[in-house]
Design a protein around this motif. Structure first.
Motif, PDB file in Angstrom:
ATOM      1  N   GLU A   1     -26.430  80.518 -69.529  1.00  0.00           N
ATOM      2  CA  GLU A   1     -26.325  79.408 -70.468  1.00  0.00           C
ATOM      3  C   GLU A   1     -27.134  79.672 -71.737  1.00  0.00           C
TER       4      GLU A   1
ATOM      5  N   PHE B   1     -16.593  72.581 -60.334  1.00  0.00           N
ATOM      6  CA  PHE B   1     -15.704  73.528 -60.993  1.00  0.00           C
ATOM      7  C   PHE B   1     -14.650  74.032 -60.011  1.00  0.00           C
TER       8      PHE B   1
ATOM      9  N   PHE C   1     -16.419  75.448 -69.616  1.00  0.00           N
ATOM     10  CA  PHE C   1     -16.199  76.432 -68.556  1.00  0.00           C
ATOM     11  C   PHE C   1     -14.740  76.870 -68.506  1.00  0.00           C
TER      12      PHE C   1
ATOM     13  N   GLU D   1     -21.690  72.206 -61.637  1.00  0.00           N
ATOM     14  CA  GLU D   1     -21.061  73.447 -61.188  1.00  0.00           C
ATOM     15  C   GLU D   1     -20.324  73.286 -59.857  1.00  0.00           C
TER      16      GLU D   1
ATOM     17  N   GLN E   1     -19.283  70.315 -70.166  1.00  0.00           N
ATOM     18  CA  GLN E   1     -19.479  71.591 -69.484  1.00  0.00           C
ATOM     19  C   GLN E   1     -18.208  72.041 -68.761  1.00  0.00           C
TER      20      GLN E   1
END
Length: 250
Positions: A234, A208, A127, A205, A123
């Motif tokens: 998503e 990030f 991202f 998340e 992910q």
């Protein structure tokens, strides 16, 4: 609002199926040494290192718990019941079953942590690529209480280990205060810490790049880049990926 989301989804699908910008439209290549630090953190080897650090604390705790319960540890009887039929009768079968679950807990939890590390790498890399192409991905907000796998597998093993401790208390030979204190110190407390760390690591998340890091290197470029970016859910990413694969195979 639904029409806007559908238009964005169609646009995202077309962007995935498009061959990409030509050499004249592509941005000039930037040397790796000139990249900002946050962008280097999304390179494969950096993501691997970050994922290892992310689950490092969990691994250390699980290794400690496993050592306390493993058969080759001469002090494992200080945590686990002996389950002798001469003392417990027919309850010894349930005692042995719960003991096996208690010993399986750190191993199953370690496997789940590895899955979390892989999901973090996937992910995060996705991202980063989408951010470079002016697409912001809103992933599902993970909650450990809503994860059926964690509840059934890890939670089930831990619950059986608690049942094993309860049998140690209510069935002979009854555990004393000193034994219960040792069990809480070397098993229950580390397991509680593991669940807290696992919940934190599973929320990808929060790891990030923050907006402040994205802006501090080149505020003008960041403002223009984010101003032209679109937010996608998503589910839209999954749908667009399926359409792109179908378009590639046709």
């Amino acid at each position: 609002m639904k029409e806007i989301r559908s238009q964005l989804s169609r646009g995202f699908s077309e962007s995935l199926m498009s061959p990409g910008p030509s050499s004249s439209e592509a941005s000039p290549r930037v040397e790796e040494d000139e990249l900002p630090q946050w962008e280097k953190d999304y390179y494969p080897w950096s993501l691997l290192l970050r994922s290892m650090v992310l689950i490092g604390k969990q691994s250390a705790i699980l290794l400690f718990v496993y050592f306390q319960l493993c058969t080759w540890n001469p002090a494992h009887h200080k945590v686990l019941h002996s389950c002798r039929p001469s003392l417990m009768g027919s309850w010894s079968y349930l005692c042995e079953a719960t003991k096996a679950c208690a010993r399986c807990f750190p191993l199953v939890a370690a496997s789940t942590s590895m899955i979390t590390a892989g999901r973090f790498m996937l992910q995060s890399r996705l991202f980063y690529h989408m951010l470079q192409n002016r697409a912001l991905i809103d992933f599902h907000n993970y909650k450990i209480s809503a994860d059926i796998f964690v509840i059934v597998v890890i939670g089930g093993c831990f619950l059986m280990s608690v049942v094993h401790i309860a049998m140690d208390i209510f069935l002979p030979p009854h555990a004393g205060v000193q034994r219960l204190t040792n069990i809480c110190t070397v098993y229950l407390v580390p397991c509680a810490i593991f669940f807290g760390l696992y919940d934190s690591a599973s929320d990808v998340e929060r790891h990030f790049v923050p907006l402040t890091k994205f802006y501090e290197e080149n505020p003008l470029h960041a403002k223009v880049h984010l101003g032209a970016s679109e937010l996608y859910l998503e589910e839209e990413l999954k749908s667009a990926s399926v359409k792109a694969r179908q378009h590639t195979r046709s």
